[in-house]
Design a protein around this motif. Sequence first.
Motif, PDB file in Angstrom:
ATOM      1  N   SER A 279      -3.740   0.660 -11.729  1.00 42.34           N
ATOM      2  CA  SER A 279      -4.533  -0.423 -11.162  1.00 42.34           C
ATOM      3  C   SER A 279      -4.490  -0.377  -9.633  1.00 42.34           C
ATOM      4  CB  SER A 279      -4.001  -1.770 -11.661  1.00 42.34           C
ATOM      5  OG  SER A 279      -4.581  -2.835 -10.972  1.00 42.34           O
ATOM      6  N   LEU A 280      -3.315  -0.089  -9.079  1.00 41.44           N
ATOM      7  CA  LEU A 280      -3.192   0.038  -7.629  1.00 41.44           C
ATOM      8  C   LEU A 280      -4.055   1.187  -7.117  1.00 41.44           C
ATOM      9  CD1 LEU A 280       0.652  -0.460  -7.054  1.00 41.44           C
ATOM     10  CD2 LEU A 280      -1.175  -2.139  -6.778  1.00 41.44           C
ATOM     11  N   LYS A 281      -4.085   2.283  -7.872  1.00 39.70           N
ATOM     12  CA  LYS A 281      -4.917   3.433  -7.485  1.00 39.70           C
ATOM     13  C   LYS A 281      -6.389   3.035  -7.444  1.00 39.70           C
ATOM     14  CE  LYS A 281      -2.065   7.176  -9.359  1.00 39.70           C
ATOM     15  NZ  LYS A 281      -2.035   8.216 -10.398  1.00 39.70           N
ATOM     16  N   LYS A 282      -6.840   2.335  -8.463  1.00 35.78           N
ATOM     17  CA  LYS A 282      -8.246   1.934  -8.530  1.00 35.78           C
ATOM     18  C   LYS A 282      -8.626   0.999  -7.393  1.00 35.78           C
ATOM     19  CE  LYS A 282      -8.609   2.541 -13.496  1.00 35.78           C
ATOM     20  NZ  LYS A 282      -8.566   1.883 -14.805  1.00 35.78           N
ATOM     21  N   ARG A 283      -7.672   0.208  -6.934  1.00 32.55           N
ATOM     22  CA  ARG A 283      -7.918  -0.748  -5.844  1.00 32.55           C
ATOM     23  C   ARG A 283      -7.665  -0.136  -4.467  1.00 32.55           C
ATOM     24  NH1 ARG A 283      -4.020  -5.071  -8.055  1.00 32.55           N
ATOM     25  NH2 ARG A 283      -3.984  -5.734  -5.891  1.00 32.55           N
ATOM     26  N   GLY A 284      -7.327   1.147  -4.432  1.00 32.10           N
ATOM     27  CA  GLY A 284      -7.078   1.815  -3.153  1.00 32.10           C
ATOM     28  C   GLY A 284      -5.753   1.449  -2.520  1.00 32.10           C
ATOM     29  N   LEU A 285      -4.821   0.943  -3.314  1.00 34.34           N
ATOM     30  CA  LEU A 285      -3.504   0.558  -2.802  1.00 34.34           C
ATOM     31  C   LEU A 285      -2.445   1.632  -3.054  1.00 34.34           C
ATOM     32  CD1 LEU A 285      -3.499  -3.195  -3.879  1.00 34.34           C
ATOM     33  CD2 LEU A 285      -3.948  -2.252  -1.600  1.00 34.34           C
ATOM     34  N   TYR A 286      -2.782   2.606  -3.875  1.00 40.70           N
ATOM     35  CA  TYR A 286      -1.904   3.755  -4.123  1.00 40.70           C
ATOM     36  C   TYR A 286      -2.790   4.988  -3.950  1.00 40.70           C
ATOM     37  CZ  TYR A 286       1.792   6.617  -6.272  1.00 40.70           C
ATOM     38  OH  TYR A 286       2.784   7.534  -6.508  1.00 40.70           O
ATOM     39  N   VAL A 287      -2.586   5.675  -2.853  1.00 39.97           N
ATOM     40  CA  VAL A 287      -3.471   6.777  -2.487  1.00 39.97           C
ATOM     41  C   VAL A 287      -2.666   8.069  -2.404  1.00 39.97           C
ATOM     42  CG1 VAL A 287      -5.035   7.661  -0.714  1.00 39.97           C
ATOM     43  CG2 VAL A 287      -4.916   5.206  -1.162  1.00 39.97           C
TER      44      VAL A 287
ATOM     45  N   ARG B 205       0.882  -1.165   0.000  1.00 39.52           N
ATOM     46  CA  ARG B 205       0.000   0.000   0.000  1.00 39.52           C
ATOM     47  C   ARG B 205       0.919   1.214   0.000  1.00 39.52           C
ATOM     48  NH1 ARG B 205      -5.360  -1.014   1.821  1.00 39.52           N
ATOM     49  NH2 ARG B 205      -5.562  -3.166   2.458  1.00 39.52           N
ATOM     50  N   ILE B 206       0.625   2.148  -0.860  1.00 40.92           N
ATOM     51  CA  ILE B 206       1.461   3.339  -0.981  1.00 40.92           C
ATOM     52  C   ILE B 206       0.587   4.560  -0.722  1.00 40.92           C
ATOM     53  CG2 ILE B 206       2.908   4.721  -2.521  1.00 40.92           C
ATOM     54  CD1 ILE B 206       3.428   2.050  -4.077  1.00 40.92           C
ATOM     55  N   TYR B 207       1.018   5.373   0.224  1.00 41.69           N
ATOM     56  CA  TYR B 207       0.315   6.608   0.552  1.00 41.69           C
ATOM     57  C   TYR B 207       1.259   7.759   0.271  1.00 41.69           C
ATOM     58  CZ  TYR B 207      -2.740   3.401   3.057  1.00 41.69           C
ATOM     59  OH  TYR B 207      -3.591   2.370   3.383  1.00 41.69           O
ATOM     60  N   VAL B 208       0.838   8.671  -0.568  1.00 41.46           N
ATOM     61  CA  VAL B 208       1.638   9.835  -0.935  1.00 41.46           C
ATOM     62  C   VAL B 208       0.905  11.065  -0.431  1.00 41.46           C
ATOM     63  CG1 VAL B 208       2.647  11.148  -2.841  1.00 41.46           C
ATOM     64  CG2 VAL B 208       2.461   8.653  -3.013  1.00 41.46           C
ATOM     65  N   THR B 209       1.551  11.843   0.429  1.00 35.43           N
ATOM     66  CA  THR B 209       0.931  13.064   0.919  1.00 35.43           C
ATOM     67  C   THR B 209       1.911  14.210   0.810  1.00 35.43           C
ATOM     68  OG1 THR B 209       1.594  12.712   3.219  1.00 35.43           O
ATOM     69  CG2 THR B 209      -0.541  11.839   2.562  1.00 35.43           C
ATOM     70  N   GLY B 210       1.391  15.392   0.633  1.00 33.23           N
ATOM     71  CA  GLY B 210       2.250  16.566   0.580  1.00 33.23           C
ATOM     72  C   GLY B 210       1.734  17.590  -0.408  1.00 33.23           C
ATOM     73  N   ALA B 211       2.638  18.454  -0.813  1.00 32.42           N
ATOM     74  CA  ALA B 211       2.298  19.558  -1.714  1.00 32.42           C
ATOM     75  C   ALA B 211       1.772  19.021  -3.039  1.00 32.42           C
ATOM     76  CB  ALA B 211       3.525  20.437  -1.954  1.00 32.42           C
ATOM     77  N   SER B 212       0.771  19.708  -3.568  1.00 31.06           N
ATOM     78  CA  SER B 212       0.096  19.203  -4.760  1.00 31.06           C
ATOM     79  C   SER B 212       0.708  19.665  -6.074  1.00 31.06           C
ATOM     80  CB  SER B 212      -1.376  19.611  -4.728  1.00 31.06           C
ATOM     81  OG  SER B 212      -1.484  21.019  -4.790  1.00 31.06           O
ATOM     82  N   LYS B 213       1.770  20.397  -6.031  1.00 24.81           N
ATOM     83  CA  LYS B 213       2.346  20.879  -7.297  1.00 24.81           C
ATOM     84  C   LYS B 213       2.902  19.702  -8.089  1.00 24.81           C
ATOM     85  CE  LYS B 213       3.117  25.526  -5.707  1.00 24.81           C
ATOM     86  NZ  LYS B 213       4.018  26.610  -5.496  1.00 24.81           N
ATOM     87  N   GLN B 214       4.172  19.551  -8.182  1.00 22.39           N
ATOM     88  CA  GLN B 214       4.793  18.516  -8.998  1.00 22.39           C
ATOM     89  C   GLN B 214       5.059  17.224  -8.227  1.00 22.39           C
ATOM     90  OE1 GLN B 214       5.076  18.946 -12.272  1.00 22.39           O
ATOM     91  NE2 GLN B 214       5.929  16.897 -12.537  1.00 22.39           N
TER      92      GLN B 214
ATOM     93  N   ALA C 205       4.139  -0.486 -16.591  1.00 21.99           N
ATOM     94  CA  ALA C 205       4.281  -0.211 -15.162  1.00 21.99           C
ATOM     95  C   ALA C 205       3.310   0.885 -14.730  1.00 21.99           C
ATOM     96  CB  ALA C 205       5.718   0.178 -14.834  1.00 21.99           C
ATOM     97  N   SER C 206       3.128   1.874 -15.579  1.00 16.09           N
ATOM     98  CA  SER C 206       2.172   2.944 -15.288  1.00 16.09           C
ATOM     99  C   SER C 206       0.761   2.366 -15.178  1.00 16.09           C
ATOM    100  CB  SER C 206       2.237   4.010 -16.388  1.00 16.09           C
ATOM    101  OG  SER C 206       1.356   5.060 -16.102  1.00 16.09           O
ATOM    102  N   GLY C 207       0.438   1.423 -16.023  1.00 17.41           N
ATOM    103  CA  GLY C 207      -0.853   0.743 -15.951  1.00 17.41           C
ATOM    104  C   GLY C 207      -1.022   0.004 -14.633  1.00 17.41           C
TER     105      GLY C 207
ATOM    106  N   VAL D 183       6.740  11.539  -7.671  1.00 21.24           N
ATOM    107  CA  VAL D 183       6.805  10.327  -6.847  1.00 21.24           C
ATOM    108  C   VAL D 183       6.205   9.150  -7.621  1.00 21.24           C
ATOM    109  CG1 VAL D 183       5.888   9.231  -4.753  1.00 21.24           C
ATOM    110  CG2 VAL D 183       6.910  11.519  -4.634  1.00 21.24           C
ATOM    111  N   GLU D 184       5.089   9.381  -8.286  1.00 21.19           N
ATOM    112  CA  GLU D 184       4.487   8.311  -9.083  1.00 21.19           C
ATOM    113  C   GLU D 184       5.434   7.857 -10.189  1.00 21.19           C
ATOM    114  OE1 GLU D 184       0.706   7.562 -12.047  1.00 21.19           O
ATOM    115  OE2 GLU D 184       0.429   8.923 -10.351  1.00 21.19           O
ATOM    116  N   GLU D 185       6.082   8.796 -10.833  1.00 25.71           N
ATOM    117  CA  GLU D 185       7.046   8.432 -11.877  1.00 25.71           C
ATOM    118  C   GLU D 185       8.188   7.596 -11.302  1.00 25.71           C
ATOM    119  OE1 GLU D 185      10.217  10.606 -14.820  1.00 25.71           O
ATOM    120  OE2 GLU D 185       8.258  11.553 -14.598  1.00 25.71           O
ATOM    121  N   ALA D 186       8.666   7.958 -10.126  1.00 23.93           N
ATOM    122  CA  ALA D 186       9.749   7.197  -9.494  1.00 23.93           C
ATOM    123  C   ALA D 186       9.294   5.772  -9.186  1.00 23.93           C
ATOM    124  CB  ALA D 186      10.210   7.900  -8.219  1.00 23.93           C
TER     125      ALA D 186
END
Length: 138
Positions: free
Chosen positions: A126-134, A87-96, A120-122, A101-104
């Motif tokens: 898929s992780l985003k849709k399943r709530g595993l990358y938020v 599960r990946i949670y990314v929080t912080g500034a909304s600019k770039q 890999a982007s796909g 982080v997603e690209e990395a």
Amino acid sequence: VAPHRSFIYDRVHSGESGSNTILVFGCCHKEKDFHFREEMLRFEAEGKLTLFTAFSRDQDKKVYVQHVIEQKAEFFKPYFTSDTIPRIYVTGASKQMPKDVEEAFTKVVAQARSISFDEASGLINSLKKRGLYVVEAW
């Protein structure tokens, strides 16, 4: 780091090992902005948390979370090669930051699975849709 603190506490107190609880924390200055530092360092010392940090303004060349993810790609790869997806949670500034982080992570997934960046982007999508990358950005 406050949004992640409750997740970390839950995992620490449920007995999860540090290899399964990972925080990549970034801020401008270690001395001024590393909130809950003592607590996170204690969890790390106890083997309950794996901690990577990026302090963007403490040196001439800026270091951000996405740089740490790319530098630690070998560490992250096994989490994307097994059947157990993190599960990946990314929080912080909304600019770039969210895009970087997603690209990395997408690069890590591509390397780990020997697939193209687009594939890999796909997988990340898929992780985003399943709530595993938020992403929670402001």
